[in-house]
Design a protein around this motif. Structure first.
Motif, PDB file in Angstrom:
ATOM      1  N   TRP A   1     -23.135 -74.963 -80.823  1.00  0.00           N
ATOM      2  CA  TRP A   1     -22.826 -74.570 -82.398  1.00  0.00           C
ATOM      3  C   TRP A   1     -23.976 -73.266 -82.163  1.00  0.00           C
ATOM      4  N   ILE A   2     -23.294 -72.645 -83.006  1.00  0.00           N
ATOM      5  CA  ILE A   2     -24.135 -70.850 -83.179  1.00  0.00           C
ATOM      6  C   ILE A   2     -23.779 -70.484 -84.076  1.00  0.00           C
ATOM      7  N   VAL A   3     -24.924 -70.456 -85.849  1.00  0.00           N
ATOM      8  CA  VAL A   3     -25.150 -69.964 -86.646  1.00  0.00           C
ATOM      9  C   VAL A   3     -25.520 -68.629 -86.700  1.00  0.00           C
ATOM     10  N   PRO A   4     -24.782 -67.465 -87.069  1.00  0.00           N
ATOM     11  CA  PRO A   4     -25.310 -66.622 -88.046  1.00  0.00           C
ATOM     12  C   PRO A   4     -26.106 -66.180 -89.266  1.00  0.00           C
ATOM     13  N   ARG A   5     -26.632 -66.218 -89.556  1.00  0.00           N
ATOM     14  CA  ARG A   5     -27.861 -65.960 -90.480  1.00  0.00           C
ATOM     15  C   ARG A   5     -28.317 -64.524 -90.560  1.00  0.00           C
ATOM     16  N   MET A   6     -27.956 -64.270 -92.713  1.00  0.00           N
ATOM     17  CA  MET A   6     -28.764 -62.988 -93.088  1.00  0.00           C
ATOM     18  C   MET A   6     -29.290 -64.081 -94.221  1.00  0.00           C
ATOM     19  N   GLN A   7     -29.874 -63.195 -94.245  1.00  0.00           N
ATOM     20  CA  GLN A   7     -31.279 -63.261 -95.717  1.00  0.00           C
ATOM     21  C   GLN A   7     -30.216 -62.712 -96.956  1.00  0.00           C
ATOM     22  N   ARG A   8     -30.163 -62.897 -98.269  1.00  0.00           N
ATOM     23  CA  ARG A   8     -29.979 -61.691 -99.107  1.00  0.00           C
ATOM     24  C   ARG A   8     -31.422 -61.154 -99.498  1.00  0.00           C
ATOM     25  N   ALA A   9     -31.010 -59.872 -99.696  1.00  0.00           N
ATOM     26  CA  ALA A   9     -32.149 -59.243 -99.881  1.00  0.00           C
ATOM     27  C   ALA A   9     -31.876 -57.869 -99.461  1.00  0.00           C
ATOM     28  N   ILE A  10     -32.387 -56.903-100.457  1.00  0.00           N
ATOM     29  CA  ILE A  10     -32.432 -55.481-101.833  1.00  0.00           C
ATOM     30  C   ILE A  10     -31.726 -54.556 -99.941  1.00  0.00           C
ATOM     31  N   GLU A  11     -32.153 -54.971 -98.918  1.00  0.00           N
ATOM     32  CA  GLU A  11     -32.001 -54.168 -97.639  1.00  0.00           C
ATOM     33  C   GLU A  11     -30.426 -55.061 -96.995  1.00  0.00           C
ATOM     34  N   THR A  12     -29.759 -55.963 -97.281  1.00  0.00           N
ATOM     35  CA  THR A  12     -28.829 -56.418 -96.474  1.00  0.00           C
ATOM     36  C   THR A  12     -27.614 -56.499 -97.732  1.00  0.00           C
ATOM     37  N   ILE A  13     -27.808 -56.703 -99.302  1.00  0.00           N
ATOM     38  CA  ILE A  13     -26.561 -57.015-100.053  1.00  0.00           C
ATOM     39  C   ILE A  13     -25.975 -55.963 -99.887  1.00  0.00           C
ATOM     40  N   ASP A  14     -25.426 -55.173 -99.499  1.00  0.00           N
ATOM     41  CA  ASP A  14     -24.505 -54.534 -99.241  1.00  0.00           C
ATOM     42  C   ASP A  14     -23.544 -54.525 -97.919  1.00  0.00           C
ATOM     43  N   GLU A  15     -24.220 -55.003 -96.546  1.00  0.00           N
ATOM     44  CA  GLU A  15     -23.319 -55.479 -95.551  1.00  0.00           C
ATOM     45  C   GLU A  15     -23.623 -56.924 -95.752  1.00  0.00           C
ATOM     46  N   LEU A  16     -23.694 -57.469 -96.288  1.00  0.00           N
ATOM     47  CA  LEU A  16     -23.186 -58.938 -96.805  1.00  0.00           C
ATOM     48  C   LEU A  16     -21.575 -59.053 -96.369  1.00  0.00           C
ATOM     49  N   PRO A  17     -21.153 -59.089 -97.514  1.00  0.00           N
ATOM     50  CA  PRO A  17     -19.909 -59.559 -97.230  1.00  0.00           C
ATOM     51  C   PRO A  17     -19.112 -59.638 -95.502  1.00  0.00           C
ATOM     52  N   GLU A  18     -19.318 -58.183 -95.462  1.00  0.00           N
ATOM     53  CA  GLU A  18     -18.678 -57.698 -94.381  1.00  0.00           C
ATOM     54  C   GLU A  18     -19.544 -58.578 -92.678  1.00  0.00           C
ATOM     55  N   PHE A  19     -20.526 -58.657 -93.089  1.00  0.00           N
ATOM     56  CA  PHE A  19     -21.441 -60.080 -91.809  1.00  0.00           C
ATOM     57  C   PHE A  19     -20.736 -61.553 -92.092  1.00  0.00           C
ATOM     58  N   PHE A  20     -20.505 -61.843 -93.418  1.00  0.00           N
ATOM     59  CA  PHE A  20     -20.079 -62.996 -93.573  1.00  0.00           C
ATOM     60  C   PHE A  20     -19.038 -62.886 -93.571  1.00  0.00           C
ATOM     61  N   GLU A  21     -18.085 -62.148 -93.310  1.00  0.00           N
ATOM     62  CA  GLU A  21     -16.445 -62.915 -92.946  1.00  0.00           C
ATOM     63  C   GLU A  21     -16.149 -62.476 -92.020  1.00  0.00           C
ATOM     64  N   ARG A  22     -17.050 -61.627 -90.894  1.00  0.00           N
ATOM     65  CA  ARG A  22     -17.057 -61.218 -89.787  1.00  0.00           C
ATOM     66  C   ARG A  22     -17.396 -62.724 -88.393  1.00  0.00           C
ATOM     67  N   TRP A  23     -18.366 -63.541 -89.297  1.00  0.00           N
ATOM     68  CA  TRP A  23     -18.974 -64.248 -88.533  1.00  0.00           C
ATOM     69  C   TRP A  23     -17.972 -65.967 -88.955  1.00  0.00           C
ATOM     70  N   ARG A  24     -17.405 -65.742 -90.260  1.00  0.00           N
ATOM     71  CA  ARG A  24     -16.824 -66.883 -90.646  1.00  0.00           C
ATOM     72  C   ARG A  24     -15.582 -67.076 -89.783  1.00  0.00           C
ATOM     73  N   ARG A  25     -14.720 -65.437 -89.807  1.00  0.00           N
ATOM     74  CA  ARG A  25     -13.365 -65.005 -88.608  1.00  0.00           C
ATOM     75  C   ARG A  25     -13.589 -65.617 -87.178  1.00  0.00           C
ATOM     76  N   ARG A  26     -15.178 -64.651 -87.004  1.00  0.00           N
ATOM     77  CA  ARG A  26     -15.284 -65.101 -85.307  1.00  0.00           C
ATOM     78  C   ARG A  26     -15.648 -66.534 -84.975  1.00  0.00           C
ATOM     79  N   LEU A  27     -16.434 -67.298 -85.238  1.00  0.00           N
ATOM     80  CA  LEU A  27     -17.543 -68.421 -84.800  1.00  0.00           C
ATOM     81  C   LEU A  27     -17.008 -69.923 -86.238  1.00  0.00           C
ATOM     82  N   GLY A  28     -16.742 -69.469 -87.398  1.00  0.00           N
ATOM     83  CA  GLY A  28     -16.511 -70.875 -88.333  1.00  0.00           C
ATOM     84  C   GLY A  28     -17.595 -70.690 -89.110  1.00  0.00           C
ATOM     85  N   THR A  29     -18.996 -70.325 -88.630  1.00  0.00           N
ATOM     86  CA  THR A  29     -19.990 -70.581 -88.661  1.00  0.00           C
ATOM     87  C   THR A  29     -20.719 -68.581 -89.539  1.00  0.00           C
TER      88      THR A  29
END
Length: 309
Positions: A187-215
């Motif tokens: 099972w592959i689980v991509p993770r992103m830390q919510r931080a000032i550096e990542t906050i703008d990319e968080l929605p795109e990241f989450f949706e990409r890997w939710r659709r791609r892997l379900g995780t």
């Protein structure tokens, strides 16, 4: 037998009462640090480069695996202040643990490794690989992990996805299940830390890997003790419920690569430990960990914050 069944909430309360009231003989979840080496400087662990411990030896790991295997219900995660894939025998250790009776092995990694290490990971009896990806773009990855490793990590991630073993090659995958995702191991689980550096990319990241892997997992910042001098997170606080911290405190133990067993997972220099593997049986070390965490909870109103949610 005709009696009224308790409500679901009552069942949960009974389970929690049993869990918090009487510690398990051995911990159900164990984080094992195999080494302290890293290829980058992760923003989430600002003093990772300062932490130096010897890699875990096979004799020590066998003691851990054999003690946990006796319960038949322990999960081991290779995780800690270093990247476990940089330990030269991480895959051998996974086999040792499964042979000893450990139920499942997980790995948490930055995946900054050579392609052949990914192949060894795929060949090992590892059920889940959690990847601290922390980015959608190279510049963000560089800010979060240092270096210019994003392309390498993404190539390794694609190699990992392509090399998984299907659970049932003949099964039809329903339309609602991601085609890349749920019927293959690890099972592959991509993770992103919510931080000032990542906050703008968080929605795109989450949706990409939710659709791609379900995780896809978004982590809050690690809650380091104030005395360590880690920079506070400038975003609004994101903390799990107190009962979640208490659940972790009652079920999970961390063992560092030199065999030290700290009371708190956010104690990188091990200023407060109950002992070392080999000095006392694991069940005794675990009992002391639980008691120490309860004492902290009574004194402060909360147990030590876990390093990982």
């Amino acid at each position: 037998h005709g009696r009224q069944e308790p409500a679901t909430t009552e069942l949960v309360e009974r389970l929690e009462s049993r869990m918090f009231g009487t510690p398990l003989t051995v911990p159900q979840f164990v984080r094992v640090e195999l080494c302290t080496g890293r290829r980058g400087v992760p923003r989430s662990i600002p003093f990772a480069a300062e932490i130096q411990r010897p890699p875990m030896e096979e004799s020590m790991f066998r003691r851990i695996a054999e003690a946990l295997g006796e319960s038949g219900d322990a999960v081991v995660t290779f995780d800690g202040f270093g990247d476990p894939l940089l330990h030269p025998r991480f895959d051998d250790f996974a086999r040792i643990a499964i042979d000893a009776g450990v139920r499942s092995i997980r790995v948490r990694t930055e995946l900054v490794v050579e392609p052949e290490v990914v192949d060894r990971l795929l060949a090992a009896p590892i059920d889940a690989v959690e990847i601290d990806l922390d980015a959608e773009h190279a510049a963000t990855h560089r800010r979060m992990h240092g270096g210019h490793q994003f392309d390498r990590v993404r190539e390794n991630l694609e190699r990992l996805i392509a090399g998984r073993r299907p659970l049932d090659a003949g099964s039809a995958i329903p339309d609602e299940v991601p085609a890349d995702g749920r019927l293959a191991l690890p099972w592959i689980v991509p993770r992103m830390q919510r931080a000032i550096e990542t906050i703008d990319e968080l929605p795109e990241f989450f949706e990409r890997w939710r659709r791609r892997l379900g995780t896809a997992v978004v982590d809050g910042p690690i809650r380091w003790p104030a005395g360590l001098g880690a920079a506070p997170d400038p975003l609004s606080p994101t903390r799990p419920p107190l009962r979640s911290d208490r659940l972790v405190a009652a079920t999970r133990m961390t063992i560092l690569s030199d065999g030290s067993v700290p009371v708190s997972e956010t104690d990188p220099l091990v200023e407060d430990r109950v002992g070392r593997i080999g000095e006392l049986p694991i069940r005794e070390l675990w009992r002391q960990v639980v008691e120490a965490r309860r004492d902290i909870d009574v004194e402060t109103g909360a147990p030590p914050a876990p390093m990982r949610a």
